[in-house]
Design a protein around this motif. Structure first.
Motif, PDB file in Angstrom:
ATOM      1  N   UNK A 153       5.115  -0.033   5.761  1.00  0.00           N
ATOM      2  CA  UNK A 153       4.497   0.001   4.424  1.00  0.00           C
ATOM      3  C   UNK A 153       2.986  -0.178   4.486  1.00  0.00           C
ATOM      4  N   UNK A 154       2.454  -0.433   5.697  1.00  0.00           N
ATOM      5  CA  UNK A 154       1.025  -0.676   5.836  1.00  0.00           C
ATOM      6  C   UNK A 154       0.128   0.389   5.229  1.00  0.00           C
ATOM      7  N   UNK A 155       0.354   1.683   5.539  1.00  0.00           N
ATOM      8  CA  UNK A 155      -0.528   2.719   4.971  1.00  0.00           C
ATOM      9  C   UNK A 155      -0.523   2.749   3.447  1.00  0.00           C
ATOM     10  N   UNK A 156       0.661   2.601   2.840  1.00  0.00           N
ATOM     11  CA  UNK A 156       0.735   2.606   1.381  1.00  0.00           C
ATOM     12  C   UNK A 156       0.045   1.381   0.805  1.00  0.00           C
ATOM     13  N   UNK A 157       0.284   0.207   1.400  1.00  0.00           N
ATOM     14  CA  UNK A 157      -0.344  -1.018   0.914  1.00  0.00           C
ATOM     15  C   UNK A 157      -1.862  -0.917   1.001  1.00  0.00           C
ATOM     16  N   UNK A 158      -2.351  -0.353   2.094  1.00  0.00           N
ATOM     17  CA  UNK A 158      -3.799  -0.200   2.260  1.00  0.00           C
ATOM     18  C   UNK A 158      -4.379   0.769   1.239  1.00  0.00           C
ATOM     19  N   UNK A 159      -3.647   1.850   0.977  1.00  0.00           N
ATOM     20  CA  UNK A 159      -4.136   2.848   0.026  1.00  0.00           C
ATOM     21  C   UNK A 159      -4.247   2.274  -1.384  1.00  0.00           C
ATOM     22  N   UNK A 217      -3.035  -3.626  -1.766  1.00  0.00           N
ATOM     23  CA  UNK A 217      -2.173  -4.770  -2.054  1.00  0.00           C
ATOM     24  C   UNK A 217      -1.631  -5.343  -0.755  1.00  0.00           C
ATOM     25  N   UNK A 218      -1.019  -6.526  -0.845  1.00  0.00           N
ATOM     26  CA  UNK A 218      -0.441  -7.195   0.305  1.00  0.00           C
ATOM     27  C   UNK A 218       0.730  -6.374   0.857  1.00  0.00           C
ATOM     28  N   UNK A 219       0.869  -6.341   2.177  1.00  0.00           N
ATOM     29  CA  UNK A 219       1.924  -5.524   2.783  1.00  0.00           C
ATOM     30  C   UNK A 219       3.314  -6.054   2.478  1.00  0.00           C
ATOM     31  N   UNK A 220       3.533  -7.358   2.607  1.00  0.00           N
ATOM     32  CA  UNK A 220       4.864  -7.887   2.310  1.00  0.00           C
ATOM     33  C   UNK A 220       5.160  -7.792   0.823  1.00  0.00           C
ATOM     34  N   UNK A 221       4.112  -7.949  -0.005  1.00  0.00           N
ATOM     35  CA  UNK A 221       4.297  -7.782  -1.440  1.00  0.00           C
ATOM     36  C   UNK A 221       4.685  -6.360  -1.786  1.00  0.00           C
ATOM     37  N   UNK A 222       4.064  -5.399  -1.111  1.00  0.00           N
ATOM     38  CA  UNK A 222       4.383  -4.000  -1.393  1.00  0.00           C
ATOM     39  C   UNK A 222       5.807  -3.674  -0.945  1.00  0.00           C
ATOM     40  N   UNK A 223       6.264  -4.253   0.149  1.00  0.00           N
ATOM     41  CA  UNK A 223       7.638  -4.034   0.603  1.00  0.00           C
ATOM     42  C   UNK A 223       8.627  -4.591  -0.426  1.00  0.00           C
ATOM     43  N   UNK A 224       8.315  -5.763  -0.962  1.00  0.00           N
ATOM     44  CA  UNK A 224       9.176  -6.358  -1.984  1.00  0.00           C
ATOM     45  C   UNK A 224       9.209  -5.493  -3.234  1.00  0.00           C
TER      46      UNK A 224
END
Length: 213
Positions: free
Chosen positions: A152-158, A161-168
């Protein structure tokens, strides 16, 4: 815009409208270029000048559906925390209930022979972005697996937002889509139909899971 360009846009809109109507009647699997051509008063070869393949026509419909859903979410009034997430979730449901066949085009069973091309990725991101911005304020316990964070890193960076937050958020968004798929498919009849209360309870639980309350 010249007359030729205007005519082309007009014809494209007619073809898309006819294809969408046919999908509403027979589903994506039954979409026929010949039937679409007949509906708009064209020969099949003329339709193929606008959409060279059936898959290209389906892709155009998917992109149009994403655009409509994205616009509906963009129209949600500004807010923060649980209020914002709740408003977005209910806007998603309202759009899905009002446009069930469009919802199925995006989130339903893939049409055989059609693979989503790369241009659908930004369209899907536009739909996910407001949820990510509203529901990923920081780290969420249980969503910190390194492999998952890498995915999820690329989407979170784009989105920023936080990576673990974006996964949730993606997990919770998947639950909303799943609930809506069950509702639209009639699978909650006899249990939680109408689904207003179940959906509201799920959204309320999500705000706590995401740390928005």
């Amino acid at each position: 815009m010249g007359v030729r360009e205007q005519q082309r846009e007009h014809n494209v809109a007619r073809i898309l409208a006819a294809a969408r109507e046919q999908i509403a009647q027979v589903g994506g699997v039954g979409l026929s270029m010949r039937a679409v051509a007949r509906e708009v008063g064209m020969v099949s070869s003329a339709v193929y000048r606008y959409f060279p393949t059936r898959e290209a026509l389906i892709t155009a419909l998917v992109l149009e559906s994403y655009e409509a859903l994205g616009a509906a979410l963009t129209d949600v009034p500004a807010g923060e925390g649980a209020e914002r997430w709740t408003a977005l979730a209910h806007a998603l449901r309202q759009w899905a209930v009002a446009h069930p066949h469009d919802f199925q085009l995006i989130y339903g069973t893939p049409v055989p022979g059609h693979a989503a091309p790369p241009e659908t990725i930004p369209a899907a991101e536009r739909v996910a972005r407001p949820f990510l911005e509203a529901g990923a304020p920081g780290e969420i316990k249980g969503f910190d697996d390194p492999a998952l964070l890498g995915q999820v890193g690329p989407l979170a960076s784009a989105v920023g937002v936080d990576r673990s937050g974006s996964a949730a958020v993606l997990a919770e968004l998947a639950q909303l889509v799943g609930l809506l798929s069950l509702e639209l498919g009639g699978h909650l009849v006899g249990t939680a139909d109408p689904a207003d209360h179940l959906f509201a309870a799920a959204v309320d639980r999500q705000t706590r899971t995401l740390g928005l309350t």
